[in-house]
Design an enzyme around this catalytic site. Structure first.
Site, short mmCIF file in Angstrom:
data_model
loop_
_atom_site.label_atom_id
_atom_site.label_comp_id
_atom_site.label_asym_id
_atom_site.label_seq_id
_atom_site.Cartn_x
_atom_site.Cartn_y
_atom_site.Cartn_z
N HIS A 100 -30.25 -24.28 45.33
CA HIS A 100 -29.67 -23.02 45.56
C HIS A 100 -29.41 -22.71 47.16
CE1 HIS A 100 -31.45 -21.42 41.25
NE2 HIS A 100 -30.85 -22.50 41.11
N GLU A 102 -30.31 -20.27 48.99
CA GLU A 102 -31.63 -20.15 50.02
C GLU A 102 -32.37 -21.58 50.41
OE1 GLU A 102 -31.04 -19.24 46.75
OE2 GLU A 102 -32.44 -17.28 46.41
N CYS A 125 -34.95 -17.07 42.96
CA CYS A 125 -35.50 -17.28 41.70
C CYS A 125 -37.04 -17.60 41.95
CB CYS A 125 -34.82 -18.36 40.96
SG CYS A 125 -35.07 -20.11 41.60
N CYS A 134 -36.88 -20.87 44.05
CA CYS A 134 -36.50 -20.47 45.37
C CYS A 134 -37.53 -19.85 46.27
CB CYS A 134 -35.41 -19.96 45.51
SG CYS A 134 -33.78 -21.10 44.84
N ARG A 234 -7.35 -18.72 36.15
CA ARG A 234 -7.46 -19.88 35.20
C ARG A 234 -8.86 -20.58 35.98
NH1 ARG A 234 -2.44 -22.96 32.49
NH2 ARG A 234 -1.78 -21.23 31.25
N ASP A 250 4.86 -22.73 22.59
CA ASP A 250 5.24 -23.22 23.69
C ASP A 250 4.45 -24.54 24.15
OD1 ASP A 250 6.19 -20.55 23.93
OD2 ASP A 250 4.60 -19.71 24.90
N ARG A 257 -3.17 -25.62 37.66
CA ARG A 257 -2.47 -26.08 38.60
C ARG A 257 -2.14 -25.50 39.87
NH1 ARG A 257 -0.29 -26.24 33.70
NH2 ARG A 257 1.24 -24.46 33.80
N GLU A 310 -4.99 -15.35 27.29
CA GLU A 310 -3.67 -15.18 27.77
C GLU A 310 -2.62 -14.96 26.77
OE1 GLU A 310 -2.33 -18.47 30.14
OE2 GLU A 310 -3.75 -18.16 31.72
N ALA A 313 1.16 -11.80 21.96
CA ALA A 313 1.18 -10.42 21.80
C ALA A 313 -0.08 -9.88 20.60
CB ALA A 313 2.22 -9.74 21.48
#
Length: 403
Positions: A100, A102, A125, A134, A234, A250, A257, A310, A313
């Site tokens: 972690h 810390e 934690c 931690c 994304r 599609d 990307r 995404e 509709a």
């Protein structure tokens, strides 16, 4: 600990803030961005160990007060990660199983940690997970004071880490740059509190609210800059969902990307609402039919902190109508179809009357991306109450009555 005792402890911890704490916490916040895309479902946390003789020169006016880009790997205008003043030792969460933040900072400091102050964006934690607690590492290092941005709502932590530090005689201060860190960790905090992923609905449209031409062509409504920003969304997400109709029309790959160095993590899991055709680029994917709430529960159990929706509709309408969207990210192009036959952002029945109109609030200033504008909207949580919704609509009507 009773509620009154918890409140007293919180007040005492926040009362310990010092003028220079904000500057050092900003360094820790900056460091946390470096882990954003490589640690989920763990929180992306930053930390810095500072000796009493180390002075920060960052003016308060240059420190962040608002994170306009929630949880992102690097918000617009934010300083480049990794800029740590000399004499300070920074750390960040290391991957999905490494130390972690810390512990990373304490290891970097070595003997210099003894008697120093540790700044951490999130509460250390106090339980065994992928790594030992931690809080134990902080105690063993000889740290004298710990400054924390926010408490961890994870039931396994939830104040226990701070209590363990105080029991060991370490001075604890909390609440430094808390609003900034709340924004930075939005998906993680939402997941830990609700058990479900933070749902982001992404839409790209013309100014008259249309997403595709009557013949279904839609490439490209927005500019390359806006599309690159959508790929950053994304990259910030653990899963991405589309409808089976979008897959058939599609055949998207739903991969990230971005230029080398920007996409530090893995491609998000792909979720299809319905059945994806054999051979579609989206495979392998999770296919889901039925209740969307059940899907969120399942993804939450799988450690998905952020789900990006995404389209198309019909899917956008369904998640909106079900009240499942936590953030709307809308890219608007300076273009008009100029008619009512192009495809709308939402397909399905909407609010039947003005009193039922959905209202949210802008979460940041509009962001210019090439020739386009990005708008971030979040729900007004109190607007679910009829009285609150009616009050908002009355206010809007009163403001428009003079036209």
């Amino acid at each position: 600990m009773s509620l009154s005792q918890k409140v007293e402890a919180l007040v005492a911890r926040e009362a310990g803030q010092m003028p220079h704490d904000r500057g050092w916490m900003a360094v820790a916040v900056n460091e946390a961005w470096r882990s954003r895309r490589s640690v989920s479902p763990r929180p992306w946390v930053g930390a810095v160990v500072v000796g009493d003789d180390v002075v920060i020169s960052t003016p308060l006016s240059a420190l962040p007060t608002v994170v306009s880009r929630f949880g992102s790997a690097r918000p617009p205008g934010h300083p480049a990660p990794g800029e740590v003043p000399p004499g300070a030792f920074a750390g960040r969460t290391q991957g999905r199983e490494g130390p972690h933040a810390e512990v990373d900072a304490i290891r970097a400091a070595g003997d210099a940690a003894r008697g120093a102050t540790l700044y951490a964006t999130l509460e250390p934690c106090s339980h065994h997970g992928a790594t030992p607690p931690c809080a134990d590492a902080v105690i063993e290092s000889g740290i004298r004071r710990v400054v924390v941005g926010i408490e961890d709502p994870d039931p396994q932590v939830a104040g226990r880490g701070l209590a363990r530090l105080e029991q060991a005689g370490i001075e604890v201060t909390t609440g430094v740059l808390a609003p900034v860190i709340e924004a930075q960790l939005t998906p993680y905090l939402h997941h830990r509190r609700a058990g479900r992923p933070y749902v982001v609905l992404k839409l790209a449209a013309t100014l008259d609210g249309r997403t595709a031409a009557p013949d279904r062509t839609s490439q490209w409504i927005t500019t390359q800059e806006a599309r690159a920003d959508a790929h950053r969304l994304r990259a910030d997400s653990d899963a991405i969902a589309v409808g089976a109709g979008t897959v058939r029309a599609d055949d998207p790959s739903l991969t990230v990307r971005l230029p080398p160095g920007e996409a530090d993590g893995l491609d998000p899991r792909r979720v299809v609402l319905g059945q994806a055709p054999p051979g579609a680029k989206v495979h392998p994917c999770v296919e889901h039919a039925g209740d969307l709430g059940a899907l969120l529960d399942e993804l939450g159990d799988r450690g998905v902190l952020q789900l990006l929706v995404e389209g198309g509709a019909g899917v956008a309408h369904d998640v909106h109508a079900a009240g499942l969207v936590d953030r709307y990210v809308i890219y608007l192009a300076p273009a008009l179809f100029g008619g009512d036959d192009a495809q709308p952002m939402f397909s399905g029945a909407g609010a039947p009357t003005m009193s039922d109109l959905w209202r949210g609030r802008y979460d940041s200033y509009p962001q210019l991306l090439g020739g386009d504008v990005r708008l971030d909207l979040v729900p007004i949580h109190d607007a679910g109450e009829p009285q609150a919704r009616e009050a908002v609509n009355r206010q809007a009507a009163d403001q428009g009555s003079g036209e």
